[in-house]
Design an enzyme around this catalytic site. Sequence first.
Site, PDB file in Angstrom:
ATOM      1  N   ARG A 299       4.669  12.782  13.077  1.00  0.00           N
ATOM      2  CA  ARG A 299       3.239  12.438  13.083  1.00  0.00           C
ATOM      3  C   ARG A 299       2.624  13.061  14.324  1.00  0.00           C
ATOM      4  O   ARG A 299       2.935  12.661  15.449  1.00  0.00           O
ATOM      5  CB  ARG A 299       3.042  10.930  13.163  1.00  0.00           C
TER       6      ARG A 299
ATOM      7  N   VAL B 146       1.793   5.835   5.344  1.00  0.00           N
ATOM      8  CA  VAL B 146       1.617   7.131   6.013  1.00  0.00           C
ATOM      9  C   VAL B 146       2.821   8.039   5.744  1.00  0.00           C
ATOM     10  O   VAL B 146       2.672   9.219   5.435  1.00  0.00           O
ATOM     11  CB  VAL B 146       1.443   6.931   7.543  1.00  0.00           C
TER      12      VAL B 146
ATOM     13  N   ARG C 138       0.847  -1.201   0.000  1.00  0.00           N
ATOM     14  CA  ARG C 138       0.000   0.000   0.000  1.00  0.00           C
ATOM     15  C   ARG C 138       0.884   1.254   0.000  1.00  0.00           C
ATOM     16  O   ARG C 138       2.091   1.169   0.231  1.00  0.00           O
ATOM     17  CB  ARG C 138      -0.846   0.021   1.279  1.00  0.00           C
TER      18      ARG C 138
END
Length: 445
Positions: free
Chosen positions: A337, A294, A291
């Site tokens: 983050r 982030v 995928r």
Amino acid sequence: MFQKILIANRGEIALRIQRACRELGIPTVAVHSTADAEAMHVRLADESVCIGPPPAKDSYLNIPAILSAAAITGAEAIHPGYGFLAENAGFAEMVEAHGLTFIGPSPAHIRMMGDKVTAKATMARLGVPLVPGSNGVVADVAKARAVAERIGYPVLIKAAAGGGGRGMKVATDAGSLDEAFRVARAEARAAFANDAVYLERYLDHPRHIELQVFADGHGNVVHFGERDCSLQRRHQKLLEEAGSPALSTAERDALGGTVTEALSSIGYRNAGTLEFLYQDGRFSFIEMNTRLQVEHPVTEMVCGIDLVREQIRIAAGEALGYRQRDIRFSGHAIECRITAEDPASFTPSPGRVTAYHAPGGLGVRVDSALYAGYVVPTQYDSLIAKLIVHAATRADAISRMRRALDEFAVVGIQTTIPLHQRIVDDPRFQGGDYTIHWLERFVAP
Ligand code: MV4
């Protein structure tokens, strides 16, 4: 190229994908739960469809509702983002069965890499280095004992269906193996409804380094270098860097060559990330993610390439149009983050953001769906913003991150901005000499 794309996600990543679509001239469809009716990803999309109530299983994981939303809006492709349905092979199959394009790898490759034992066996066969281990599922304690004697203690027992740290147990010696094996199996069965486990030699001070790879399905496979994701707490990454402070250009080139060859020979397509443990100068492959991740922005900043745009182009059948030698790594990038959590206890801090000011200036990027007046819901992931900086050197990037964190104002909820300030101010971080264990100790009460 696609005439319309449905984005099966929420928050900052839904905005990130919308931005790539806009620049390609492709209209977007947002989907949302009732809790997200006021969310920025809904406000900025060309069209939106409500797909269910707040719990993710009834909305962002509700496959029939998402496929119906695509059908009624006439979307031709679906981008899953990260999390939710991004690594669900069955979903990718259903998307294709409905005549739509899944923006990601083939269902077969998602399934192959989702099984950690198959992923490792595949990589081993293709010459990618692994940690010494069982080379397959270990059926019982007696077999586990034999493997452990061969590879040496300490050993780590892992769930084949695991990943992200769930269902792992260390056995330091033969005396603790029985118990560790039984507990790991029971946890694997409870968490994944699959009690298959395997063994690896336990590495006690590794860094977590991952390599970003793209394949266009026309025979061209390239890598975009590595990310160092060692700064994590309880398997949640807090800060990532590109490149790794621990890696030389020669090491990157060598690993990149091995990995691109491997993915080429299995006919992989779209984005992939190979996770390695790096200890004592050696790489050991542990898992592959099929995928967009982030932390992809740090790679974008050092390569100057829009990775979401590349995913969409590849899914539409286009060739990458460049080779490995055309990819240049420039400077250093760091991502913090920022989550809606108490920065000391990490308890979630949902609620209304009463005031918001994002930092800016040269080399500063904020990927966020936040705005003043927004209410951070309780139901979902606590990530509210990614602050990414890029500069010529790592030292300059750290100075820029300190400056940008100082400018960042999120009022009304607690955030981890103060924790990030402590991390980037710390001499140990600044020296770049840290392992996967450093942050756990740094934040220990
Ligand atoms: C390991 C390891 C040490 N030795 N494997 C944790 C998550 C999963 N992706 C793999 N993990 C680990 N596998 C061996 N043979 C230590 C970890 C690990 C870890 C890895 C990456 C990032 C953070 C981590 C935190 C604790 C343990």
